[in-house]
Design an enzyme around this catalytic site. Sequence first.
Site, PDB file in Angstrom:
ATOM      1  CG  ASP A   1      10.222   2.335   0.651  1.00 23.22           C
ATOM      2  OD1 ASP A   1      10.143   3.586   0.169  1.00 23.22           O
ATOM      3  OD2 ASP A   1       9.236   1.611   0.578  1.00 23.22           O
TER       4      ASP A   1
ATOM      5  N   GLY B   1       5.547   1.010   2.915  1.00 21.72           N
ATOM      6  CA  GLY B   1       6.826   0.473   3.227  1.00 21.72           C
ATOM      7  C   GLY B   1       6.914  -0.850   4.266  1.00 21.72           C
TER       8      GLY B   1
ATOM      9  CB  ALA C   1      11.624  -1.312   3.511  1.00 21.05           C
ATOM     10  CB  ALA C   2       8.664  -1.471   7.804  1.00 18.00           C
TER      11      ALA C   2
ATOM     12  CB  ALA D   1      -0.823   0.147   1.215  1.00 21.32           C
TER      13      ALA D   1
HETATM   14  O1  PMV Z   1       5.164   2.327  -3.562  1.00 22.84           O
HETATM   15  P1  PMV Z   1       6.375   2.389  -2.526  1.00 22.84           P
HETATM   16  O2  PMV Z   1       5.992   3.270  -1.244  1.00 22.84           O
HETATM   17  O3  PMV Z   1       7.371   1.526  -2.178  1.00 22.84           O
HETATM   18  O4  PMV Z   1       7.038   3.793  -3.250  1.00 22.84           O
HETATM   19  C1  PMV Z   1       7.492   3.519  -4.339  1.00 22.84           C
HETATM   20  C2  PMV Z   1       8.703   4.909  -4.805  1.00 22.84           C
HETATM   21  C3  PMV Z   1       8.957   5.017  -6.143  1.00 22.84           C
HETATM   22  O5  PMV Z   1       9.779   6.209  -6.027  1.00 22.84           O
HETATM   23  C4  PMV Z   1       7.880   4.961  -7.056  1.00 22.84           C
HETATM   24  C5  PMV Z   1       9.866   3.947  -6.409  1.00 22.84           C
HETATM   25  C6  PMV Z   1      11.416   3.929  -5.477  1.00 22.84           C
HETATM   26  O6  PMV Z   1      12.131   2.977  -5.466  1.00 22.84           O
HETATM   27  O7  PMV Z   1      11.613   4.874  -5.068  1.00 22.84           O
END
Ligand code: PMV
Length: 313
Positions: free
Chosen positions: A152, A107, A110-111, A104
């Site tokens: 992230d 993150g 990654a978290a 969503a």
């Molecule tokens: O979908 P998310 O919150 O993981 O964000 C991705 C952000 C991007 O800029 C689209 C990709 C990135 O790796 O920075």
Amino acid sequence: MPVVPATAPGKLILFGEHAVVYGKPAIAVPVQHLTAKAIVRPRPKAPPGEVWILAPDLELDTTLDKLPADNPIAAPVLACLAALGIDQPPALKLRVNSSIPIAAGLGSGAAVSVAILRGLSAFLGHPLSDEQISEITFEVEKLHHGTPSGIDNTVITFGKPVYFIKDEPIRTFQVEKPFTLVIADSGVSVPTRVPVGDVRSAWEAEPEKLEALFEQIGDISARAKQAIESGHNHSLGPLMDENQLLLQELSVSSEKLDRLAAAAKEAGALGSKLSGGGRGGNVIALVDDAAVEQVSEALLAAGATQTFTTVVQ
Ligand code: PMV
């Protein structure tokens, strides 16, 4: 051997998603009330080397050796053992829980990775540094995202607002005056690599057009950083709206995300935009505290599946 708990926050990208993959600045903040938690405990009676993994959110209750190496829990565990040069850890049980909605844009992957790396390395007696944790999480993210920018893993590991430029040293910064965001979950779950891949194809087809959009988005991030650092929070609203228009031009918004962003504005938000990869995930809206209720209600009425409020500070 002690029981070791570790946590990591969720995150929101406020400005600059997608352009950040192409070297432009972006701003991300931790969301402290959404957390991933890892608890590592010894299993004295189990055979050495046996790593039991319990992750109810992912319906996992199994041993490490039964999971594919790119599994979102197995990958950070294996990366941690490799980084520490440990072939056979003492038998242990790793429990992972997360209140961060999956896929969503908050993150969650990654978290979970940061919490596991933190907890497991401490349990094994060799706590990894934040730099190491961020770097290893970046490698783990590559398995799922293809070409992540690194934003992230950075904001989630360091737990502070970051002004992120790929391949540059980490820059955290101060929020002069706290501000409130309503986060609306569109209920549409789209893996980040999909819009990231589409933007790459568009960039390959029309590099000049896309570079110009990235440039404008990067400029918004720079202006937003100044506004946040100097407490001019109200000027963030128009910057969010401007960023959203550019994200539409990049084709990473959607009819639903546009509808949610517009509904928030009509209900009194100072600005709104999608956050993260787009197509699905979340819309964020900047609100005065008095407008939180009415903006949340408008977002739910416009089709959001849930809303959260967070104070950026
Ligand atoms: O979908 P998310 O919150 O993981 O964000 C991705 C952000 C991007 O800029 C689209 C990709 C990135 O790796 O920075």
